[in-house]
Design a protein around this motif. Structure first.
Motif, short mmCIF file in Angstrom:
data_model
loop_
_atom_site.label_atom_id
_atom_site.label_comp_id
_atom_site.label_asym_id
_atom_site.label_seq_id
_atom_site.Cartn_x
_atom_site.Cartn_y
_atom_site.Cartn_z
N PRO A 196 -13.12 -5.84 -2.15
CA PRO A 196 -11.83 -5.28 -2.54
C PRO A 196 -10.73 -5.82 -1.63
O PRO A 196 -10.88 -5.82 -0.41
CB PRO A 196 -12.02 -3.77 -2.33
CG PRO A 196 -13.50 -3.56 -2.39
CD PRO A 196 -14.10 -4.79 -1.80
N TRP A 197 -9.65 -6.28 -2.20
CA TRP A 197 -8.63 -6.95 -1.40
C TRP A 197 -8.07 -6.07 -0.30
O TRP A 197 -7.74 -6.54 0.79
CB TRP A 197 -7.51 -7.45 -2.32
CG TRP A 197 -6.64 -6.35 -2.87
CD1 TRP A 197 -6.89 -5.57 -3.96
CD2 TRP A 197 -5.38 -5.91 -2.34
NE1 TRP A 197 -5.88 -4.67 -4.15
CE2 TRP A 197 -4.94 -4.86 -3.18
CE3 TRP A 197 -4.60 -6.29 -1.27
CZ2 TRP A 197 -3.73 -4.18 -2.96
CZ3 TRP A 197 -3.39 -5.62 -1.03
CH2 TRP A 197 -2.99 -4.58 -1.88
N GLY A 250 -1.94 -11.04 -13.25
CA GLY A 250 -2.78 -11.64 -12.22
C GLY A 250 -2.00 -12.49 -11.25
O GLY A 250 -2.30 -12.53 -10.05
N ALA A 251 -0.97 -13.18 -11.75
CA ALA A 251 -0.14 -14.01 -10.86
C ALA A 251 0.62 -13.16 -9.85
O ALA A 251 0.80 -13.57 -8.69
CB ALA A 251 0.84 -14.84 -11.70
N HIS A 252 1.07 -11.98 -10.26
CA HIS A 252 1.77 -11.09 -9.31
C HIS A 252 0.80 -10.59 -8.23
O HIS A 252 1.18 -10.46 -7.07
CB HIS A 252 2.38 -9.90 -10.07
CG HIS A 252 3.44 -10.31 -11.04
ND1 HIS A 252 3.25 -10.29 -12.39
CD2 HIS A 252 4.71 -10.76 -10.85
CE1 HIS A 252 4.35 -10.71 -13.00
NE2 HIS A 252 5.25 -10.99 -12.10
N PHE A 253 -0.42 -10.29 -8.63
CA PHE A 253 -1.42 -9.86 -7.66
C PHE A 253 -1.72 -10.98 -6.68
O PHE A 253 -1.84 -10.76 -5.46
CB PHE A 253 -2.69 -9.44 -8.41
CG PHE A 253 -3.82 -8.99 -7.51
CD1 PHE A 253 -3.61 -8.08 -6.49
CD2 PHE A 253 -5.10 -9.48 -7.70
CE1 PHE A 253 -4.65 -7.67 -5.66
CE2 PHE A 253 -6.15 -9.08 -6.89
CZ PHE A 253 -5.92 -8.18 -5.86
N LYS A 267 -8.85 -12.20 -8.10
CA LYS A 267 -9.01 -11.76 -9.48
C LYS A 267 -8.45 -10.35 -9.64
O LYS A 267 -8.86 -9.43 -8.92
CB LYS A 267 -10.48 -11.77 -9.90
CG LYS A 267 -11.09 -13.16 -10.01
CD LYS A 267 -10.46 -13.96 -11.15
CE LYS A 267 -11.06 -15.35 -11.24
NZ LYS A 267 -10.39 -16.16 -12.27
N ALA A 268 -7.53 -10.20 -10.59
CA ALA A 268 -6.96 -8.87 -10.87
C ALA A 268 -7.92 -8.12 -11.79
O ALA A 268 -7.58 -7.78 -12.92
CB ALA A 268 -5.59 -9.01 -11.50
N LEU A 271 -14.24 -13.59 -2.79
CA LEU A 271 -13.63 -13.22 -4.06
C LEU A 271 -12.95 -11.87 -3.86
O LEU A 271 -13.62 -10.85 -3.69
CB LEU A 271 -14.67 -13.14 -5.17
CG LEU A 271 -14.17 -12.65 -6.52
CD1 LEU A 271 -13.14 -13.62 -7.10
CD2 LEU A 271 -15.31 -12.45 -7.50
N LEU A 272 -11.63 -11.87 -3.85
CA LEU A 272 -10.87 -10.63 -3.65
C LEU A 272 -10.52 -10.04 -5.01
O LEU A 272 -9.98 -10.72 -5.88
CB LEU A 272 -9.59 -10.92 -2.86
CG LEU A 272 -9.77 -11.56 -1.48
CD1 LEU A 272 -8.42 -11.74 -0.80
CD2 LEU A 272 -10.70 -10.73 -0.61
N HIS A 273 -10.83 -8.75 -5.20
CA HIS A 273 -10.63 -8.11 -6.49
C HIS A 273 -10.00 -6.73 -6.30
O HIS A 273 -9.77 -6.28 -5.18
CB HIS A 273 -11.96 -8.01 -7.24
CG HIS A 273 -13.02 -7.24 -6.51
ND1 HIS A 273 -13.13 -5.87 -6.59
CD2 HIS A 273 -14.02 -7.65 -5.66
CE1 HIS A 273 -14.14 -5.46 -5.84
NE2 HIS A 273 -14.70 -6.52 -5.26
N THR A 274 -9.74 -6.05 -7.40
CA THR A 274 -9.03 -4.77 -7.35
C THR A 274 -9.97 -3.57 -7.43
O THR A 274 -9.51 -2.43 -7.48
CB THR A 274 -8.01 -4.67 -8.50
OG1 THR A 274 -8.71 -4.81 -9.75
CG2 THR A 274 -6.96 -5.76 -8.39
N GLY A 275 -11.27 -3.82 -7.44
CA GLY A 275 -12.23 -2.72 -7.56
C GLY A 275 -12.60 -2.12 -6.21
O GLY A 275 -11.86 -2.26 -5.22
N LYS A 276 -13.78 -1.47 -6.15
CA LYS A 276 -14.22 -0.80 -4.94
C LYS A 276 -15.51 -1.38 -4.36
O LYS A 276 -15.87 -1.09 -3.22
CB LYS A 276 -14.43 0.69 -5.21
CG LYS A 276 -13.16 1.42 -5.64
CD LYS A 276 -13.43 2.89 -5.89
CE LYS A 276 -12.16 3.63 -6.31
NZ LYS A 276 -12.43 5.07 -6.56
N ALA A 277 -16.22 -2.19 -5.13
CA ALA A 277 -17.54 -2.68 -4.70
C ALA A 277 -17.43 -3.85 -3.73
O ALA A 277 -16.62 -4.76 -3.93
CB ALA A 277 -18.36 -3.09 -5.92
N LEU A 278 -18.25 -3.79 -2.69
CA LEU A 278 -18.41 -4.91 -1.76
C LEU A 278 -19.83 -5.43 -1.93
O LEU A 278 -20.79 -4.70 -1.65
CB LEU A 278 -18.14 -4.46 -0.33
CG LEU A 278 -18.03 -5.56 0.75
CD1 LEU A 278 -17.22 -5.05 1.93
CD2 LEU A 278 -19.41 -6.01 1.23
#
Length: 223
Positions: free
Chosen positions: A218-219, A120-123, A171-172, A200-207
């Motif tokens: 999604p980021w 998560g820190a790398h993301f 959030k990763a 909230l930026l995440h790695t998924g596809k939902a907005l």
């Protein structure tokens, strides 16, 4: 084929770090004890996204605090290190609060720390550099911070622009949850009308609006 690519990356990063240490760094400031400097670089990688405590860092790698201070300044001057300041209403306090430590290249961090799979820190580090690139491309001034309270409530990034504040949590995870946004909502309650709706930026596809005042995105759709 995958292993060959991994091996090629290792060779490339070895050469990158070696060139930096043996040539570029010498142009900035002579570092006589290269093994000490390498050790400092590696230790800093393990503190990715954490508050900078130079005394603690020095104790961990058996270097005096003034040396740690000098080496961190060299890394920052040569654009390998990023120290993100804390947000505070009092602008003077921004200068004295502990910054968070990030790196200029997420690949270098993974290589030096031999960390294997990104965390998560790398993301978070990757998102930070997209935000820094966005800030540099703007005509209007914008500042970038993190926010943390004395009881440990924290927001990863805060953008200050045109008198408004945009809090951002990273959030990763491909499935953000309501519990992920509680500190964003605390921040908005603290700063009232100055604060925009949180991201909230995440790695998924939902907005989606995961809360009435927080948009989960999604980021890659934002940055």
């Amino acid at each position: 084929m995958h292993l060959r690519k991994a091996a090629d990356r290792t060779v490339w990063f070895d050469g990158y770090v070696r060139t930096y240490l043996e040539r570029d760094l010498q142009d900035l400031s002579a570092v006589a004890a290269l093994p000490d400097f390498r050790r400092l670089m590696r230790a800093a990688c393990f503190r990715l996204g954490q508050l900078v405590n130079q005394t603690e860092l020095g104790c961990d790698i058996a270097l005096p605090q003034p040396t740690v201070h000098r080496y961190l300044n060299l890394l920052e001057t040569s654009y390998l290190l990023v120290r993100l300041p804390a947000y505070a209403v009092n602008r003077t306090k921004r200068l004295i609060k502990s910054p968070k430590l990030y790196w200029g290249d997420t690949g270098v961090v993974l290589h030096l720390s031999e960390g294997g799979e990104p965390s998560g820190a790398h993301f978070e580090n990757l998102v930070l550099h997209d935000l820094l690139a966005w800030r540099s491309a703007r005509i209007e001034r914008a500042e970038l911070f993190y926010w943390r309270t004395t009881i440990g409530e924290e927001v990863d990034f805060v953008i200050e622009a045109a008198g408004r504040l945009l809090p951002i949590e990273v959030k990763a995870s491909g499935r953000p949850r309501l519990g992920d946004v509680r500190h964003l909502r605390t921040f908005r309650a603290e700063y009232g009308r100055r604060a925009r709706a949180g991201l909230l930026l995440h790695t998924g596809k939902a907005l989606e609006w995961i809360a009435p005042d927080v948009l989960a995105v999604p980021w890659w759709r934002v940055l």
